[in-house]
Scaffold this motif. Structure first.
Motif, PDB file in Angstrom:
ATOM      1  N   HIS A 144       0.827  -1.207   0.000  1.00  0.00           N
ATOM      2  CA  HIS A 144       0.000   0.000   0.000  1.00  0.00           C
ATOM      3  C   HIS A 144       0.865   1.262   0.000  1.00  0.00           C
ATOM      4  N   LEU A 145       1.918   1.261   0.792  1.00  0.00           N
ATOM      5  CA  LEU A 145       2.788   2.431   0.835  1.00  0.00           C
ATOM      6  C   LEU A 145       3.479   2.657  -0.501  1.00  0.00           C
ATOM      7  N   ALA A 146       3.883   1.567  -1.146  1.00  0.00           N
ATOM      8  CA  ALA A 146       4.515   1.701  -2.457  1.00  0.00           C
ATOM      9  C   ALA A 146       3.542   2.296  -3.465  1.00  0.00           C
ATOM     10  N   ALA A 147       2.272   1.880  -3.391  1.00  0.00           N
ATOM     11  CA  ALA A 147       1.261   2.413  -4.312  1.00  0.00           C
ATOM     12  C   ALA A 147       1.072   3.915  -4.107  1.00  0.00           C
ATOM     13  N   ILE A 148       1.133   4.356  -2.861  1.00  0.00           N
ATOM     14  CA  ILE A 148       0.992   5.784  -2.559  1.00  0.00           C
ATOM     15  C   ILE A 148       2.212   6.564  -3.023  1.00  0.00           C
ATOM     16  N   GLN A 149       3.376   6.039  -2.742  1.00  0.00           N
ATOM     17  CA  GLN A 149       4.611   6.797  -2.936  1.00  0.00           C
ATOM     18  C   GLN A 149       5.105   6.811  -4.374  1.00  0.00           C
ATOM     19  N   GLN A 150       4.672   5.862  -5.196  1.00  0.00           N
ATOM     20  CA  GLN A 150       5.246   5.724  -6.532  1.00  0.00           C
ATOM     21  C   GLN A 150       4.303   6.153  -7.651  1.00  0.00           C
ATOM     22  N   GLY A 151       3.177   6.762  -7.330  1.00  0.00           N
ATOM     23  CA  GLY A 151       2.178   7.042  -8.356  1.00  0.00           C
ATOM     24  C   GLY A 151       2.115   8.463  -8.876  1.00  0.00           C
ATOM     25  N   SER A 152       2.895   9.372  -8.345  1.00  0.00           N
ATOM     26  CA  SER A 152       2.824  10.789  -8.735  1.00  0.00           C
ATOM     27  C   SER A 152       1.392  11.304  -8.634  1.00  0.00           C
ATOM     28  N   TRP A 153       0.717  10.981  -7.543  1.00  0.00           N
ATOM     29  CA  TRP A 153      -0.683  11.357  -7.360  1.00  0.00           C
ATOM     30  C   TRP A 153      -0.805  12.820  -6.966  1.00  0.00           C
ATOM     31  N   THR A 154      -1.887  13.447  -7.388  1.00  0.00           N
ATOM     32  CA  THR A 154      -2.226  14.764  -6.867  1.00  0.00           C
ATOM     33  C   THR A 154      -3.107  14.632  -5.626  1.00  0.00           C
ATOM     34  N   HIS A 155      -3.943  13.592  -5.595  1.00  0.00           N
ATOM     35  CA  HIS A 155      -4.849  13.351  -4.465  1.00  0.00           C
ATOM     36  C   HIS A 155      -4.899  11.855  -4.172  1.00  0.00           C
ATOM     37  N   VAL A 156      -5.002  11.515  -2.901  1.00  0.00           N
ATOM     38  CA  VAL A 156      -5.280  10.135  -2.495  1.00  0.00           C
ATOM     39  C   VAL A 156      -6.531  10.159  -1.621  1.00  0.00           C
ATOM     40  N   VAL A 157      -7.581   9.479  -2.086  1.00  0.00           N
ATOM     41  CA  VAL A 157      -8.876   9.468  -1.404  1.00  0.00           C
ATOM     42  C   VAL A 157      -8.959   8.236  -0.514  1.00  0.00           C
ATOM     43  N   LEU A 158      -9.263   8.445   0.743  1.00  0.00           N
ATOM     44  CA  LEU A 158      -9.348   7.376   1.731  1.00  0.00           C
ATOM     45  C   LEU A 158     -10.808   7.100   2.073  1.00  0.00           C
ATOM     46  N   ILE A 159     -11.219   5.835   1.939  1.00  0.00           N
ATOM     47  CA  ILE A 159     -12.575   5.417   2.321  1.00  0.00           C
ATOM     48  C   ILE A 159     -12.421   4.227   3.251  1.00  0.00           C
ATOM     49  N   ASP A 160     -12.772   4.403   4.511  1.00  0.00           N
ATOM     50  CA  ASP A 160     -12.607   3.315   5.474  1.00  0.00           C
ATOM     51  C   ASP A 160     -13.884   2.494   5.564  1.00  0.00           C
ATOM     52  N   ARG A 161     -13.794   1.339   6.176  1.00  0.00           N
ATOM     53  CA  ARG A 161     -14.975   0.487   6.359  1.00  0.00           C
ATOM     54  C   ARG A 161     -15.940   1.150   7.342  1.00  0.00           C
ATOM     55  N   PRO A 162     -17.223   1.169   7.032  1.00  0.00           N
ATOM     56  CA  PRO A 162     -18.178   1.823   7.934  1.00  0.00           C
ATOM     57  C   PRO A 162     -18.175   1.246   9.343  1.00  0.00           C
ATOM     58  N   PHE A 163     -17.772  -0.010   9.495  1.00  0.00           N
ATOM     59  CA  PHE A 163     -17.668  -0.630  10.816  1.00  0.00           C
ATOM     60  C   PHE A 163     -16.819   0.218  11.760  1.00  0.00           C
ATOM     61  N   CYS A 164     -15.763   0.821  11.215  1.00  0.00           N
ATOM     62  CA  CYS A 164     -14.868   1.617  12.069  1.00  0.00           C
ATOM     63  C   CYS A 164     -15.574   2.823  12.657  1.00  0.00           C
ATOM     64  N   TYR A 165     -16.540   3.385  11.925  1.00  0.00           N
ATOM     65  CA  TYR A 165     -17.303   4.517  12.448  1.00  0.00           C
ATOM     66  C   TYR A 165     -18.254   4.064  13.554  1.00  0.00           C
ATOM     67  N   ALA A 166     -18.830   2.869  13.365  1.00  0.00           N
ATOM     68  CA  ALA A 166     -19.840   2.388  14.304  1.00  0.00           C
ATOM     69  C   ALA A 166     -19.236   1.855  15.592  1.00  0.00           C
ATOM     70  N   VAL A 167     -18.090   1.187  15.495  1.00  0.00           N
ATOM     71  CA  VAL A 167     -17.552   0.436  16.620  1.00  0.00           C
ATOM     72  C   VAL A 167     -16.225   0.980  17.131  1.00  0.00           C
ATOM     73  N   ALA A 168     -15.359   1.403  16.214  1.00  0.00           N
ATOM     74  CA  ALA A 168     -13.995   1.723  16.626  1.00  0.00           C
ATOM     75  C   ALA A 168     -13.494   3.009  15.975  1.00  0.00           C
ATOM     76  N   PRO A 169     -14.143   4.148  16.258  1.00  0.00           N
ATOM     77  CA  PRO A 169     -13.684   5.397  15.632  1.00  0.00           C
ATOM     78  C   PRO A 169     -12.254   5.764  16.004  1.00  0.00           C
ATOM     79  N   GLU A 170     -11.801   5.296  17.170  1.00  0.00           N
ATOM     80  CA  GLU A 170     -10.420   5.598  17.559  1.00  0.00           C
ATOM     81  C   GLU A 170      -9.425   4.882  16.638  1.00  0.00           C
ATOM     82  N   LEU A 171      -9.782   3.670  16.179  1.00  0.00           N
ATOM     83  CA  LEU A 171      -8.922   2.960  15.232  1.00  0.00           C
ATOM     84  C   LEU A 171      -8.952   3.654  13.866  1.00  0.00           C
TER      85      LEU A 171
END
Length: 259
Positions: free
Chosen positions: A92-119
């Protein structure tokens, strides 16, 4: 005779020629979207977003790529896993660092909002620093849930919305900046029923999306990236009428303005 004005003019002419001969749309938009495909699938969202950006006339270089962060380790299927769980972290880090991206959009699993927002917070905070250090803008896309429980835990879209903004405001990238939140979840959850279409049966784990929902997410991201109404380029995804496309596009813009 003072030669300075002539020297200055000779120096500036090539610069002025470049500026005025370069098309206004000659800009770069390279977007990496990361989500767990079995919890919040975003590959089709990327396909729609790419078509919107290509038809917008704003960019000469467009790339939208999907990176699935699903793994066979339960908590690794999250942004927390992207940042901390080997061996998935390295890819995952290689995909971020080697792509010459202007933006990286993060979408987490909704479970994390319901149960573990700290994670979720820890994951976004760590990955945002990696993204900005690589020269890209981290972006958090607010997801949604289409039921009252997820993974057996009570939840709702108001809770998802609240945590998305709290976390976006609270985390810091490598430059000390907060992370912008794209309110796709707020747009979808407040969209009129007639524009939502037939919402598919929801799995016990994760979220299932119809074409309308995918377009709503893509439209929200497009509006964030360009400031334009998503219908402006004329793209209509297969399975949507132009009227439904317009309703969703207009609502995504209105939802972003009201947040």
């Amino acid at each position: 005779m003072n030669q300075f004005p002539l020297v200055l003019l000779r120096t500036l002419l090539p610069v002025l020629f470049f500026i005025f001969s370069t098309p206004l749309g000659a800009q770069v938009c390279r977007v990496l979207v990361m989500s767990p495909s079995d919890k919040f699938p975003a590959a089709d969202i990327c396909t729609q977003l790419r078509s919107m950006l290509q038809t917008s006339g704003e960019f000469s270089d467009v790339e939208v790529t999907y990176r699935d962060i699903t793994s066979d380790v339960y908590l690794a299927t999250s942004l927390l896993g992207v940042a901390y769980v080997p061996p998935y972290r390295d890819g995952h880090l290689a995909a971020i660092q080697q792509g010459s991206w202007t933006h990286v959009v993060l979408i987490d699993r909704p479970f994390c909002y319901a149960v573990a927002p700290e994670l979720h917070y820890q994951g976004v905070n760590a990955v945002a620093k990696i993204i900005s250090a690589a020269g890209a803008q981290p972006v958090l896309m607010m997801p949604w849930v289409d039921r009252t429980t997820i993974d057996g835990v009570a939840t709702n879209n108001a809770l998802v919305r609240e945590y998305a903004y709290r976390i976006g405001d609270g985390v810091r990238d490598s430059l000390g900046r907060s992370v912008p939140v794209v309110p796709a979840g707020a747009a979808w959850s407040s969209l009129a029923a007639g524009a939502r279409g037939a919402v598919p049966a929801q799995p016990t784990l994760g979220v299932a999306l119809n074409t309308n929902a995918k377009y709503c997410a893509a439209a929200s991201l497009f509006h964030y990236l360009t400031g334009q109404n998503p219908k402006s380029g004329g793209f209509v995804p297969a399975g949507l009428s132009a009227a439904t496309r317009d309703a969703i596009a207009d609502h995504a813009v209105a939802a972003a303005a009201s947040e």
